[in-house]
Design a protein around this motif. Sequence first.
Motif, PDB file in Angstrom:
ATOM      1  N   MET A  65      16.980   8.166  30.547  1.00 59.78           N
ATOM      2  CA  MET A  65      15.976   9.135  30.065  1.00 59.78           C
ATOM      3  C   MET A  65      14.571   8.584  30.320  1.00 59.78           C
ATOM      4  O   MET A  65      14.300   7.424  30.058  1.00 59.78           O
ATOM      5  N   SER A  66      13.716   9.397  30.824  1.00 59.24           N
ATOM      6  CA  SER A  66      12.353   8.929  31.122  1.00 59.24           C
ATOM      7  C   SER A  66      11.602   8.644  29.828  1.00 59.24           C
ATOM      8  O   SER A  66      12.031   9.053  28.747  1.00 59.24           O
ATOM      9  N   ILE A  67      10.472   7.938  29.951  1.00 64.33           N
ATOM     10  CA  ILE A  67       9.697   7.662  28.734  1.00 64.33           C
ATOM     11  C   ILE A  67       9.177   8.962  28.132  1.00 64.33           C
ATOM     12  O   ILE A  67       9.021   9.073  26.931  1.00 64.33           O
ATOM     13  N   PHE A  68       8.937   9.940  28.997  1.00 66.31           N
ATOM     14  CA  PHE A  68       8.450  11.204  28.455  1.00 66.31           C
ATOM     15  C   PHE A  68       9.551  11.912  27.680  1.00 66.31           C
ATOM     16  O   PHE A  68       9.307  12.565  26.677  1.00 66.31           O
ATOM     17  N   GLY A  69      10.780  11.731  28.157  1.00 64.02           N
ATOM     18  CA  GLY A  69      11.914  12.290  27.429  1.00 64.02           C
ATOM     19  C   GLY A  69      12.080  11.631  26.076  1.00 64.02           C
ATOM     20  O   GLY A  69      12.333  12.286  25.060  1.00 64.02           O
ATOM     21  N   LEU A  70      11.906  10.310  26.084  1.00 60.35           N
ATOM     22  CA  LEU A  70      11.970   9.572  24.818  1.00 60.35           C
ATOM     23  C   LEU A  70      10.901  10.061  23.856  1.00 60.35           C
ATOM     24  O   LEU A  70      11.138  10.258  22.679  1.00 60.35           O
ATOM     25  N   HIS A  71       9.723  10.251  24.437  1.00 60.92           N
ATOM     26  CA  HIS A  71       8.612  10.680  23.600  1.00 60.92           C
ATOM     27  C   HIS A  71       8.853  12.075  23.046  1.00 60.92           C
ATOM     28  O   HIS A  71       8.498  12.372  21.902  1.00 60.92           O
ATOM     29  N   TYR A  72       9.494  12.891  23.860  1.00 61.45           N
ATOM     30  CA  TYR A  72       9.809  14.254  23.438  1.00 61.45           C
ATOM     31  C   TYR A  72      10.622  14.237  22.151  1.00 61.45           C
ATOM     32  O   TYR A  72      10.498  15.099  21.293  1.00 61.45           O
ATOM     33  N   ARG A  73      11.448  13.180  22.030  1.00 59.55           N
ATOM     34  CA  ARG A  73      12.239  13.059  20.799  1.00 59.55           C
ATOM     35  C   ARG A  73      11.442  12.385  19.685  1.00 59.55           C
ATOM     36  O   ARG A  73      11.535  12.750  18.523  1.00 59.55           O
ATOM     37  N   LEU A  74      10.660  11.359  20.070  1.00 63.78           N
ATOM     38  CA  LEU A  74       9.888  10.623  19.057  1.00 63.78           C
ATOM     39  C   LEU A  74       8.927  11.549  18.319  1.00 63.78           C
ATOM     40  O   LEU A  74       8.757  11.459  17.101  1.00 63.78           O
ATOM     41  N   GLU A  75       8.290  12.463  19.054  1.00 62.04           N
ATOM     42  CA  GLU A  75       7.253  13.284  18.430  1.00 62.04           C
ATOM     43  C   GLU A  75       7.841  14.356  17.508  1.00 62.04           C
ATOM     44  O   GLU A  75       7.114  15.174  16.974  1.00 62.04           O
ATOM     45  N   ARG A  76       9.148  14.328  17.342  1.00 66.91           N
ATOM     46  CA  ARG A  76       9.758  15.216  16.343  1.00 66.91           C
ATOM     47  C   ARG A  76       9.998  14.497  15.027  1.00 66.91           C
ATOM     48  O   ARG A  76      10.488  15.084  14.076  1.00 66.91           O
TER      49      ARG A  76
ATOM     50  N   ALA B 266       8.232  12.343  12.090  1.00 69.11           N
ATOM     51  CA  ALA B 266       6.950  11.893  11.525  1.00 69.11           C
ATOM     52  C   ALA B 266       6.988  10.408  11.180  1.00 69.11           C
ATOM     53  O   ALA B 266       6.031   9.672  11.453  1.00 69.11           O
ATOM     54  N   ILE B 267       8.088   9.966  10.598  1.00 71.73           N
ATOM     55  CA  ILE B 267       8.152   8.560  10.201  1.00 71.73           C
ATOM     56  C   ILE B 267       8.255   7.659  11.431  1.00 71.73           C
ATOM     57  O   ILE B 267       7.619   6.604  11.507  1.00 71.73           O
ATOM     58  N   GLY B 268       9.020   8.095  12.424  1.00 71.89           N
ATOM     59  CA  GLY B 268       9.118   7.330  13.667  1.00 71.89           C
ATOM     60  C   GLY B 268       7.762   7.164  14.321  1.00 71.89           C
ATOM     61  O   GLY B 268       7.376   6.072  14.754  1.00 71.89           O
ATOM     62  N   LEU B 269       7.018   8.258  14.356  1.00 67.11           N
ATOM     63  CA  LEU B 269       5.681   8.227  14.945  1.00 67.11           C
ATOM     64  C   LEU B 269       4.764   7.291  14.147  1.00 67.11           C
ATOM     65  O   LEU B 269       4.011   6.485  14.709  1.00 67.11           O
ATOM     66  N   THR B 270       4.874   7.379  12.831  1.00 67.84           N
ATOM     67  CA  THR B 270       4.051   6.530  11.957  1.00 67.84           C
ATOM     68  C   THR B 270       4.339   5.048  12.212  1.00 67.84           C
ATOM     69  O   THR B 270       3.422   4.249  12.422  1.00 67.84           O
ATOM     70  N   LEU B 271       5.632   4.706  12.228  1.00 70.20           N
ATOM     71  CA  LEU B 271       5.979   3.301  12.454  1.00 70.20           C
ATOM     72  C   LEU B 271       5.566   2.861  13.851  1.00 70.20           C
ATOM     73  O   LEU B 271       5.103   1.738  14.054  1.00 70.20           O
ATOM     74  N   GLY B 272       5.726   3.749  14.820  1.00 72.21           N
ATOM     75  CA  GLY B 272       5.324   3.436  16.190  1.00 72.21           C
ATOM     76  C   GLY B 272       3.846   3.105  16.275  1.00 72.21           C
ATOM     77  O   GLY B 272       3.443   2.121  16.900  1.00 72.21           O
ATOM     78  N   ILE B 273       3.026   3.915  15.620  1.00 73.21           N
ATOM     79  CA  ILE B 273       1.579   3.680  15.652  1.00 73.21           C
ATOM     80  C   ILE B 273       1.251   2.340  14.993  1.00 73.21           C
ATOM     81  O   ILE B 273       0.482   1.534  15.531  1.00 73.21           O
TER      82      ILE B 273
END
Lengths: 245, 552
Positions: free
Chosen positions: A1-12, A14-21
Amino acid sequence: MSIFGLHYRLERKAIGLTLGIILVASIGGLVEIAPLFTIHQTVEDAPDMRVYTPLELAGRNIYIREGCYACHSQMIRTLRDEVERYGPYSLAVESKYDHPMLWGSKRTGPDLARIGGKYSDEWHVAHLNNPRDVLSVSVMPAYSWLLKTALRTDDLSAHLRAQRVVGVPYTDDMIANAGKDAYGQAAPDSPFADGVTQRYGKATTVRAFDGKPGELTEMDAIVAYLQVLGRLTEAAHKSVADVVR
Amino acid sequence: MIGQLTKAERQYALLILLGLALIGLIFGIAGKDDPLGVHGALVGVAALAGIFKVISIYYDPEPGDERLTRYYDDPTKFGIILAMIWAVFGLFIGDWVAWLLVKPDFTFDAGWASFGRLRPVHTTSVIFGFGGNALIATSYYVLQRTSRARLPDQLTPWFVLLGYNLFCVLAVTGYMMGITQSKEYAEPEWYADLWLEIVWVTYLVLYLRTLARRKEPHIYVANWYYMAFILVVAILHTVNNLAVPVSFGSAKSYSLFAGVQDAMTEWWYGHNAVAFFLTAGFLGMMYYFLPVRAGRPIYSYRLSIISFWGITFFYMWAGSHHLHYTALPQWVQTLGMTFSLMLLIPSWASAANALLTLNGAWDKVRDDATLRFMMVAAVFYGITTFEGSFLAIRSVNSLSHYTDWTVGHVHAGALGWVAMITFGSIYAIVPWLWKRERMYSPRLVEVHFWLALAGTVVYVFAMWNSGIIQGLMWRTYNESGTLAYSFVDSLIAMRPYYIARAIGGLLFLLGGIVGAYNVWMTIKTESERLPESAVDAPEPALGGSAVLQPGE
């Protein structure tokens, strides 16, 4: 899966995005700041480095209060023209007791890292009272009330105690006598004068900085501070080889 | 304004305000011999005013459940008004201190009015007062629309907004009394910092609670930026403000770190306040208002991802470029420079993404000053980030550092990017919020645009000139190998540029006043009130034409 595909899932998530940041944003600071506390060479050794006297510390606090740091730096860079204009470049050890540091970011006025001893007390008093009396083109504000305002000394022991908590090696003796020492440093003929040199070293300047012995003003404090800038240690005047072992 | 609070929320509000009044009383007594006492009293008075306000509406009928079918925009409205007030105040103080460098005796012989104390009043008012209020207000608006979810309750958004403004007022009044930590852009003392900590964590929780209620599966890119803004500012604020107070009754504290470690921490904070307050937050604003106003989707989803993570990662390394050639170890300086250069890639990706979004809408840019504000903001964002990377190069920095060039650079970003994108967004959001067809006077928007642009250009060119002249004079040698100019020579050479800068600032201030008047008249003029539309409700059942949100 491309990084954009991964991101497509990450941006769904909120907590994942928070921890990522938090994770991504923490790395830079950890790599750059944490080692400054652990690598010994970051701050040179200077056995002769002394702490600020209570009067100098009070003066430093006035310097902070009036926002002097907005126009004056205290950091001579390792550039030929700066060394020739202001003196030996600043070493890290020279501000190791500076909570907070006052390196500054702007020179609307000149650097002050080595202003100590460069001008007389009288010059400083006249200049602070009204800069345009000594330099007609100066754009510095006048601080005429410093001469008229008595210096507050009753809380200086508490100031030294707080300084000790953050790591400045003030002794119990220094803390207990902070108020007296502040008075004594600006009153050379008073019984309190000896205690200052006894506690802070022979080289400590004891003078009526504002020209009015027996009357402790904010002008005494700020001039005492300005006159000690760059003179807490001789380290910067020694060759590099002597300092960094 | 606060009429939508439920009975329980009104009770909670009273409880919080009573607690705050008590805290004010305690600080007022503990700090009676200290400037802290004045702040205790100020907090107490603010809390009492709040109590009276809540009591005055306490027995008003409770809002019905019907409110839950609408977004909650009352705090946004109030935040926008506060932002405009802070803008005019902060710009006025900024121009005032600019004139102080021309006429240094304009201080009424009083401490509070001298340059050193007023300068942080300016920076705090424009960055945190104007910028912060605009960010909080627009973030509520954008968060709800792009999530299709109403804010989870009515009290928390008010607590965050008003609590934040209390922090700003404590900061600004403190500087005038001489209360400052002296850390640039983090001047407020320990008690104000602790208060902001509480407010900020509440803000983060509010954001996450709303996101948890969202009906959109994806979190829209504007929210990534708003989240990065909230999260990273919390980290920076906490670490940089670690300090030990002199006593409970004293406003003064000593920072935990000293010397070189303190310097690095301060500029790690300082540069990332630029990154996550003045860049990430406003990019969030841009990613919503620019595409909506232009009626075009964001040009590239992938560019958004690259620029977002690039900015979040690279920026945090860049702070040490403020300390080139200082006593900071060279390896840290080099890292700072390297990452500052790499930072240009995500920065320009963002700017390009914004400008390319306008493709197909350039006729609107020509005709609509509101959209033109946003377009010019994106251009200045590109210019400023290029300049920033350039200035971070050690050899360039040796000339520019400590000079007015830095001031010019900051204002290219602050006036050209931050203020322009904010004014553009405000001109877009005000008619939406107050249900007007358009701003009171589109001509005044046009006037504001040209005043702002002219003011920015005059200001930045003046500072570029003075900065480079200053830097060159300081390092010029004469034939005998000694320094050619004294410091005073360089000071005299600055005078015409200081006058030009103050005039540029005046133009920008006038623009701000025109903008505030226009916003006020738009709110006051009751005519032509529009019906509610689909952008006012999470479920598009309200009638009116459905409006696509950028999240879709």
